[in-house]
Scaffold this active site. Sequence first.
Site, PDB file in Angstrom:
ATOM      1  N   ASP A  81      38.175  35.893  37.752  1.00 40.84           N
ATOM      2  CA  ASP A  81      38.931  37.025  38.259  1.00 40.84           C
ATOM      3  C   ASP A  81      38.861  38.165  37.240  1.00 40.84           C
ATOM      4  O   ASP A  81      39.022  37.945  36.038  1.00 40.84           O
ATOM      5  CB  ASP A  81      40.382  36.598  38.478  1.00 40.84           C
ATOM      6  CG  ASP A  81      41.229  37.690  39.084  1.00 40.84           C
ATOM      7  OD1 ASP A  81      40.947  38.089  40.224  1.00 40.84           O
ATOM      8  OD2 ASP A  81      42.177  38.145  38.417  1.00 40.84           O
TER       9      ASP A  81
ATOM     10  N   GLU B 252      34.214  38.923  39.045  1.00 39.86           N
ATOM     11  CA  GLU B 252      34.427  40.320  39.404  1.00 39.86           C
ATOM     12  C   GLU B 252      34.095  41.198  38.197  1.00 39.86           C
ATOM     13  O   GLU B 252      34.836  41.208  37.220  1.00 39.86           O
ATOM     14  CB  GLU B 252      35.882  40.548  39.814  1.00 39.86           C
ATOM     15  CG  GLU B 252      36.271  39.854  41.105  1.00 39.86           C
ATOM     16  CD  GLU B 252      37.723  40.139  41.474  1.00 39.86           C
ATOM     17  OE1 GLU B 252      37.974  40.629  42.583  1.00 39.86           O
ATOM     18  OE2 GLU B 252      38.604  39.859  40.637  1.00 39.86           O
TER      19      GLU B 252
END
Length: 876
Positions: free
Chosen positions: A481, A518
């Site tokens: 993340d 990400e």
Amino acid sequence: MNGPLRRTVAAVALVLCAAALPAASSATAAPAPAPPPADQALAQWIDRDTVVWKGAEHAAAQLEFGTHGKRIRLTPGTLSPSERLAHPHLTGYPAFTVDPRDRGLAPAAVRGRLLAAQRTADGGRTTTGVQIPGVLDDLYGTRAQHATLGPDFDHGRPTLSVWAPTARTVALELDGRTVPMRRDDTTGIWHVRGARDWAGKPYRYLVTVWVPSVGRTVTNKVTDPYSTALTADSARSLVTDLDDPKLAPAGWSRLTKPAAVPLRRARIQELQIRDFSVADRTSRHPGRYLAFTDRHSDGMGHLRSLARSGTSYVHLLPAFDFATTPERPADQARPGCDLASYAPDSDRQQDCVGKTAARDAYNWGYDPLHYTVPEGSYASDPDGPARTVEFRRMVQGLNGAGLRTVMDVVYNHTAASGQDPHSVLDRIVPGYYQRLMDDGSVATSTCCSGTAPEHTMMGKLVVDSVVTWAKEYKVDGFRFDLMGHHPKANILAVRKALDALTPRKDGVDGKSVVLYGEGWNFGEAANDARFVQATQRNMAGTGIATFSDRARDAVRGGSPFDGDPGIQGFASGLYTDPNSSKGNGNPSEQRARLLHYQDLIKIGLTGNLADYTFTDSSGHRVKGSGVDYNGAPAGYAAAPGDALAYADAHDNETLYDALAYKLPQHTDAADRGRMQVLALATAALSQGPALSQAGSDLLRSKSLDRNSFDSGDWFNALHWNCADGNGFGRGLPPAADNKDKWPYARPLLADPALRPGCAAIDHTSAAYRDLLRIHATEPAFGLSTTAGVQSALSFPLSGKDETPGVITMRLGNLVVVFNATPHRQAQTLHALAGEHYALHPLQAHGTDRTTTTASYDRPSGTFTVPARTVAVFRRG
């Protein structure tokens, strides 16, 4: 990027400690200074020799510490080249050199109140707090980074170790009694060796430490950051050996995994553990890890069918211990309304769900509490070892279904910081593990209290945690993340540590573990301000993929943050099937934007390659890096596998919901399904890895909710049985993140035509699986180099005369036509005239009767494809 997190605000009882720091000599004594403004720390002690102080004069200064005003003298200096490289964001601030006579005072200074002080030109004094992560790394981190932390067993006897270099004392609270711990002064690690009967017992650390944010010494009772097991609601850590045979389910040591799939060929299904089974009436363990062992449930049956078709990984949303869900079912609140009784466009459902959201069983889990323990709310019993055993059984169940397992990991922030009860790291070493801004406040650009993986021991925690999941739980991949908030070096260290795991030594092949994340570039770390980030551009060539938003936005249209959700794209009817949104512009503007979107999708189909050369829609020969994406290069990958393609994921509206906003409202269910397949195809038939949100092939809806992290089972649950619908029309989505869209949402949710039946759902799923089979069986979709893609893949009809809404791709012995228009389209490739092509057998004999009408005219080289269809032709 994950949605905002709910956080519980609770009062913290601080235990004051009157103990003094160990005595230390200094050149002269100074009076105790007045404290600086709360939480302000403009000075940064970056190593034992150097302090940087924002706003200071370039004149003599000092560090003052202890209860008797001891001091460390500072003289004006400059940053060395290596210091500038390590701290680029500090290069413009005044630097000071620690007086060589006072350097030995650093270990004592960092263990109590510490201020920077300077006489001002008018004879006054200015003071500020001091950030100490840099000097802690210099003093202790380099020596501690290879130590074993947490519980470590040797012949049944545990040693417990915690890094707490600034603590005055650390003791172990074990099963109701207090056991002193011993400090290693070279590493800052406190440790204690226990007896065999410690196994399975609950414990916490009693850390007596100076806390700058409250300006006093406190004794914090804290769980172990390196916990391997927990009691319910994470109240205590448990002394647990993950190698204990009692924690291994039957067959664990002999687990046979599906064959490893290279990342560039991976097709990934992203799902949340509770979503998967909580509404599945055929599951014996709804909402639990063990639902993945229910071989005959509808959900597992669907996953097996996807695996047979070519899906290789299941990506699980966070399954580590997180902060916001009560773990005992008895403590979990449930909506007190008959949700099904309300109208499909009512605001009653979201209001009722919202009243219990803070105490219900649902959250995505992007609020980490303990990074290396399975979340307890998914276990049959959160109090003890069941979560470990059942997580392992989940991995077994997925592997047995032909799927490898990816974990979504969130090391970039914590659920809380400071003295919050949900703060673990910051209550052990205050001000170290969290990333601090120049004024000493905690960075929150990630939406929460940011961590600092650039600091040695936070970076170590990331590596150690990932290795534990891979080795002890046999996890096959990790999705990071907000990976752009990590240093590139940290993610490469993870890769190196995994690569060192071998089947013979560790029971797993670490080289087969895939990594992606990400790579967004924003916040205080943006543009490599503090370190070289793990962003899209920087990770190219590492074999670690980043999500590519380029084709995603082109396929859907606009961006996820548009005020008007009706802005269209390639797969939602821009120009070729316009809706009434004024945001789309006039026909000329729509046409130009559509053709640019087609260029972005073409680059996506290559694997987002920076150096791939093609003719763009204006007729110019360009590289992928030369095509604009909101001011950034569209192509950034160095090789297939660097960029991960997707049309939807858990963030933002589901693909079905986005198309509900964007397609003309009169579009029927069958055509909505066809556009869904076409949108998914732009990722499924690309070079490099691709991901889709679980249920997208079933037209999954969250009733237009764009941020369902806390929207409960009602809006999130997957419906594997088409008779239960697809989730559309379950009420207006929660007001917090969607109320501004309610005027657009109401007429759509009220329209029964937008709630598809079994025919549309089943047809969409079958057509998507046909595309997965084509990808899995055609080697041309797995090219490994830019040169190979450049040679084998082309877009022969690109240029000024390209058909708006149609992309024609030639790939080896295949021709793929993406027809997003509402009309049948003919695409003539003169160079292929006389060649023998036919519709791919998997489509010619597939379930989609419309696609079977696609045809090829050999004399002219013309491929004719029905409306809203992707057709794959193969040379025979």
